[in-house]
Design a protein around this motif. Structure first.
Motif, PDB file in Angstrom:
ATOM      1  N   PHE A  85       0.847  -1.321   0.016  1.00  0.00           N
ATOM      2  CA  PHE A  85       0.157   0.108   0.021  1.00  0.00           C
ATOM      3  C   PHE A  85       1.005   1.224  -0.071  1.00  0.00           C
ATOM      4  O   PHE A  85       0.817   2.101  -0.780  1.00  0.00           O
ATOM      5  N   ILE A  86       1.905   1.382   0.798  1.00  0.00           N
ATOM      6  CA  ILE A  86       2.729   2.249   0.937  1.00  0.00           C
ATOM      7  C   ILE A  86       3.472   2.698  -0.435  1.00  0.00           C
ATOM      8  O   ILE A  86       3.771   3.713  -0.859  1.00  0.00           O
ATOM      9  N   ILE A  87       3.990   1.473  -0.972  1.00  0.00           N
ATOM     10  CA  ILE A  87       4.694   1.548  -2.236  1.00  0.00           C
ATOM     11  C   ILE A  87       3.853   2.147  -3.335  1.00  0.00           C
ATOM     12  O   ILE A  87       4.384   2.972  -4.081  1.00  0.00           O
ATOM     13  N   GLN A  88       2.354   1.835  -3.306  1.00  0.00           N
ATOM     14  CA  GLN A  88       1.497   2.179  -4.333  1.00  0.00           C
ATOM     15  C   GLN A  88       1.481   3.666  -4.135  1.00  0.00           C
ATOM     16  O   GLN A  88       1.359   4.600  -5.037  1.00  0.00           O
ATOM     17  N   ASN A 104      -5.886  10.587 -11.646  1.00  0.00           N
ATOM     18  CA  ASN A 104      -5.674  10.651 -10.125  1.00  0.00           C
ATOM     19  C   ASN A 104      -6.897  10.194  -9.568  1.00  0.00           C
ATOM     20  O   ASN A 104      -6.924   9.678  -8.467  1.00  0.00           O
ATOM     21  N   TYR A 105      -7.927  10.595 -10.193  1.00  0.00           N
ATOM     22  CA  TYR A 105      -9.303   9.965  -9.376  1.00  0.00           C
ATOM     23  C   TYR A 105      -9.322   8.423  -9.467  1.00  0.00           C
ATOM     24  O   TYR A 105      -9.483   7.936  -8.392  1.00  0.00           O
ATOM     25  N   LYS A 106      -8.939   7.860 -10.469  1.00  0.00           N
ATOM     26  CA  LYS A 106      -9.042   6.364 -10.704  1.00  0.00           C
ATOM     27  C   LYS A 106      -8.152   5.773  -9.539  1.00  0.00           C
ATOM     28  O   LYS A 106      -8.303   4.772  -9.064  1.00  0.00           O
ATOM     29  N   LYS A 107      -6.797   6.361  -9.477  1.00  0.00           N
ATOM     30  CA  LYS A 107      -5.747   5.994  -8.751  1.00  0.00           C
ATOM     31  C   LYS A 107      -6.275   5.842  -7.240  1.00  0.00           C
ATOM     32  O   LYS A 107      -6.270   4.995  -6.408  1.00  0.00           O
ATOM     33  N   ILE A 108      -6.833   7.068  -6.652  1.00  0.00           N
ATOM     34  CA  ILE A 108      -7.264   7.167  -5.097  1.00  0.00           C
ATOM     35  C   ILE A 108      -8.524   6.168  -4.926  1.00  0.00           C
ATOM     36  O   ILE A 108      -8.573   5.479  -3.804  1.00  0.00           O
ATOM     37  N   TYR A 113     -10.443   1.334  -2.749  1.00  0.00           N
ATOM     38  CA  TYR A 113     -10.983  -0.136  -2.838  1.00  0.00           C
ATOM     39  C   TYR A 113      -9.961  -1.239  -2.295  1.00  0.00           C
ATOM     40  O   TYR A 113     -10.432  -2.067  -1.636  1.00  0.00           O
ATOM     41  N   SER A 114      -8.639  -1.030  -2.582  1.00  0.00           N
ATOM     42  CA  SER A 114      -7.844  -2.013  -2.540  1.00  0.00           C
ATOM     43  C   SER A 114      -7.656  -2.056  -0.676  1.00  0.00           C
ATOM     44  O   SER A 114      -7.547  -3.153   0.011  1.00  0.00           O
ATOM     45  N   ASN A 115      -7.759  -1.016   0.016  1.00  0.00           N
ATOM     46  CA  ASN A 115      -7.715  -0.850   1.506  1.00  0.00           C
ATOM     47  C   ASN A 115      -8.950  -1.255   1.957  1.00  0.00           C
ATOM     48  O   ASN A 115      -8.701  -2.437   2.953  1.00  0.00           O
TER      49      ASN A 115
END
Length: 131
Positions: A85-88, A104-108, A113-115
């Motif tokens: 997570f931190i690496i991403q 940026n929207y898709k990334k956050i 979602y992954s969190n």
């Protein structure tokens, strides 16, 4: 920070970490509207720094809980998740382009979602006693 040994600290600090990041894709628009958001007020770099600090506290809290309960397999799994997570977030911060609003929207959203999915999977593993 004497409550770090409590699991709630994980959720509190992870939520605090993610909040400024959810504003980054719209900083330019917020500035145009004179909105004072965390990301506008503190800036993009400081928003990432704040998030790193909160994620680190969240990680320490979660790992401390697992260590105190002698849940060493869980400790290894959660350590791997937090590392990923931190690496991403680090890679995103290094390649962040304010103009790439949709990217940026898709990334956050993917990070959120992954969190959430990671935490749900972790809970389900214990509900169904898989490990």
């Amino acid at each position: 920070l004497i409550f770090l040994h409590r699991l709630e600290a994980r959720a509190i600090f992870m939520s605090m970490a993610m909040y400024p990041l959810t504003q980054l894709y719209q900083v330019e628009e917020d500035k145009k509207r004179n909105d004072i958001t965390f990301a506008v007020h503190w800036g993009i770099k400081n928003s990432f720094k704040f998030s790193y600090i909160c994620i680190l506290i969240s990680c320490i809290s979660m790992l401390l809980v697992l260590y105190l309960k002698s849940m060493y397999i869980d400790l290894a799994i959660i350590s791997a998740f937090y590392s990923f997570f931190i690496i991403q977030i680090f890679l995103w911060s290094k390649n962040f382009q304010e103009k790439d609003i949709l990217k940026n929207y898709k990334k956050i959203m993917n990070l959120n979602y992954s969190n959430a999915l990671g935490f749900i999977v972790y809970i389900l593993i214990h509900v169904f006693k898989i490990i």
